[in-house]
Each structure stands twice: as structure tokens, then as C-alpha cells.
Enzyme design. Sequence first.
Site, short mmCIF file in Angstrom:
data_model
loop_
_atom_site.label_atom_id
_atom_site.label_comp_id
_atom_site.label_asym_id
_atom_site.label_seq_id
_atom_site.Cartn_x
_atom_site.Cartn_y
_atom_site.Cartn_z
N ASP A 83 0.88 -1.15 0.00
CA ASP A 83 0.00 0.00 0.00
C ASP A 83 0.93 1.22 0.00
O ASP A 83 2.09 1.12 0.43
CB ASP A 83 -0.88 -0.03 1.26
CG ASP A 83 -1.67 1.24 1.44
OD1 ASP A 83 -2.27 1.70 0.45
OD2 ASP A 83 -1.67 1.79 2.55
N ASP A 133 -0.03 5.03 0.81
CA ASP A 133 -0.25 6.04 1.83
C ASP A 133 -0.21 5.45 3.24
O ASP A 133 -0.86 4.45 3.53
CB ASP A 133 -1.60 6.71 1.60
CG ASP A 133 -1.66 7.42 0.26
OD1 ASP A 133 -1.73 8.65 0.26
OD2 ASP A 133 -1.62 6.73 -0.78
#
Length: 437
Positions: A213, A215
Amino acid sequence: DVEMSVSTNRMGKYEIFLVTVKGEKARVGSIGELVSVMGPNNVNVLDIGQSEIHDMLSLGMLIEAPAEPGLNVLKEIVFMAHHLGLTGVNFTPIASPDYERWVGEQAKPRFTVTLLCRRLQANYLAIVTKIVFENNLNIDSITRLSGRMSLRGPGAAGYANARSALQFEVSGKPRNVDQMREELFKVSLNQPVDIAIQDDDLFRRNRRLILFDMDSTLIQCEVIDELAAKAGVGKQVAEITEAAMRGELDFKESFRQRMKLLKGLDRSVLQGIAESLPVTQGAPRLITNLKRLGYKVGILSGGFTYFAKHLQQKLGIDYVHANELDFDANGKLTGEVIGDIVDGNRKAELLQSIAKSEGLSLKQVIAVGDGVNDIPMLKLAGLGVAFHAKPKVKAEATVAVSTLGLDGILYLLGVRDREALNESGDEEMQKLAIPRM
């Protein structure tokens, strides 16, 4: 009873002994000299292990020695050990049935337990060993993966960059692996320590794809919040983001709400945000080392491709899948994205697709994330790592890392500090980065 240890093989009567040798500051070649007296006496070595802590040698050997009168080979071992300054020599006779029972135990299920923390305290060891023993497992070996730690200077224990990692090789059939994992997870809620348990199999040592991922995982911010700050709607967007991360809002709906608030933002602000993205501690070191091992690296993000591609150039990422921002003819955000929104289910689909294209089993995939929308890919991957994540995400992942940087994942793979590049590897990263077009 020593007599029970007598066995017969093709060469005659033999006795089995566990030989333990201890001594301070063993000189180079001492082990070779010690075993040299065994060869002429037809001694068979059934098992051997050695460790050295602070110049103190500890050697264990399981040997099969001819059952001759007086067992002269044992005397020769004692004399040679004394000559080498290894004074702590002991012999324990092993009965043949006990030896065969021990051989049979190699078929037991095996697991790897990894303990991660900043500073290793004795009570952490007490917690781990208690949980292991209560689950009917035996600790076969303990290995320190982290480097030696100075007590002086910036690298000293107690400093923010200090780190400790231990690997426990355990065997046996636990009452319930999932329950044991939950027990270890609960420890991390109350102590500054991460404890991970994995099956000790070929897949643990043969991962080949890692997907992040972006962020709050690969970078230490939420890009959509940075865009919102530039648009003057920071507070409203941050509230929606937090609710989505906690799982209180459907990701797609929360995403649409936030995008509408960004409508009208000029394209020109993107570059400044991209150039100032705070890369998470340990990310360059982790990626550098995994690239050296032949890994492919990808970003699966509910964020935006503009920023993911910036990281791709900076870190040498192979795959990028995120949301494509839509601009009008004047370079203003329309409040929409091009194509389907990348949510949790889409991340799981992309993980499967990339693994298939690389010819890999899902067990060879590592997924790393922090939010609820990462749970589908964390559960699908062979190793799902909840990184500095919310409790709900930790509970669904295979393991969690909350005490160290991203390079703490190297310890989960059994990589020692001395085997890895110790710095961020900027020069190495330049070699790995994808050339600019």
C-alpha cells in the site's frame, strides 16, 4: 543406564554419547583439532551444533563411538580439550530408544517465531517462551538476527534507531495456531514489541514478490490529505479519511466524497507534493535488499498514480496500480478519477494477477498495508504484514510490524543485519531505479 546406550551397526557394537564442550576464547582451528582425535577411532557424528557468545564457546556433539573396553576415545577427547583450553567437557550416555525417539521427532511441524523490538528486555523473552511452552511447542534454537549493539554513541541501546530481533525455531503440534497467533498479537497491544509466528517451510524462505500500500505505509502521509490542505478543505477530508481507515465508511463512497471536495484544484500543486513525500523509515533499505534477492516490487494503492509513479522512479518499483486523477481542459481536478476505483477487492485481484504473471504461488507473495482496505490482499498473500496498522487490521494479518521501520520485514524473512546492506543504499537505489523516459 550406560548399558542401554549400546547399539549395533554394520561395524559392531557402538555407544551413543552427547558430548558438550565449553571454554573461553577458543582459538582458531580448535574444533578441528578436537574432532581430529575422533577420526582414527571410527567415531560417527550424528549431530553437531556450536555457538559463541562474547568469546565463550559452547559446542554440542552427538557421537556414536565403538563400545571398546575403557572407551579410550573419550579420554582422548578430554585430553585434547584440556590442551586447547576447553575445560568444560561432559559426556552423557544416550540410550538407543531415546535416540530413535529423537530421530522420529524431526517429522514434527516446525514454526518460526520472530521477536522485534527497539530494546530487548528480559520480560519479552519470558512472555514469548511462556506462550510457546503453553502451546506444546519446544524451542529448538534461538538466533539473533540484529547486529551487535553498542552501549555508547548514536547506535546505543535506548536510542531511537536501536533495534533487536530474535528468531526462535520451534517444533511440535500446537493446540491451535490461530489462537496462539492471537495470544502473540495481544502482547503487542500492551508491550512495545512485535511477535510473529510463521510456518517454517520452503515458501517462507522463497518469497519473490512484495506489494505495498502507498499512503501511510510506503510513505508517512495520506496524499489525499495533502491535496486537501492545498484546496483548503483539509479538515473535512481528514475526517472522512480517518473514518474510512477505521472501516466506518465504505472505501469507494468515502473516496468519492473526498474527491468531490478536491474539485477545482490546479494540476501545478501536484509536483511540489510529490517531491516532498516523506518515505517511510527503512523502505529504501528493504527494497534495495529484496531487489538483490531477485524480488519484484509493486504498489497497490487507493491513492493516485501520479504520486505512485514518482515513488516508482525513486525506489525502483516494478508495478504500479492506483487511481488516475482526472483534469479538465484548464488543468483543474474534475473531482473524478479515470477508470475503476482501486479499493480493497481490486487490490486483491491485482495481487493475484501480478503473481500469476510472474509465475508465482500466492504463498510467495508478501503484502504490506495499514488500512482496512488492505485486509483482502493481506489475507490473500502468503505473508500479510500489517504495518503500524489499526488493531482491526493487525487482527486480520499474518503478522504485524509496529515497533520498527519497513526494513523490519527483512527479519521476518530470516535475513540477518550482517547479510543486508546496512544503510539506505542510495547508490544501489540509483542502479535499481527505472530509467526516466
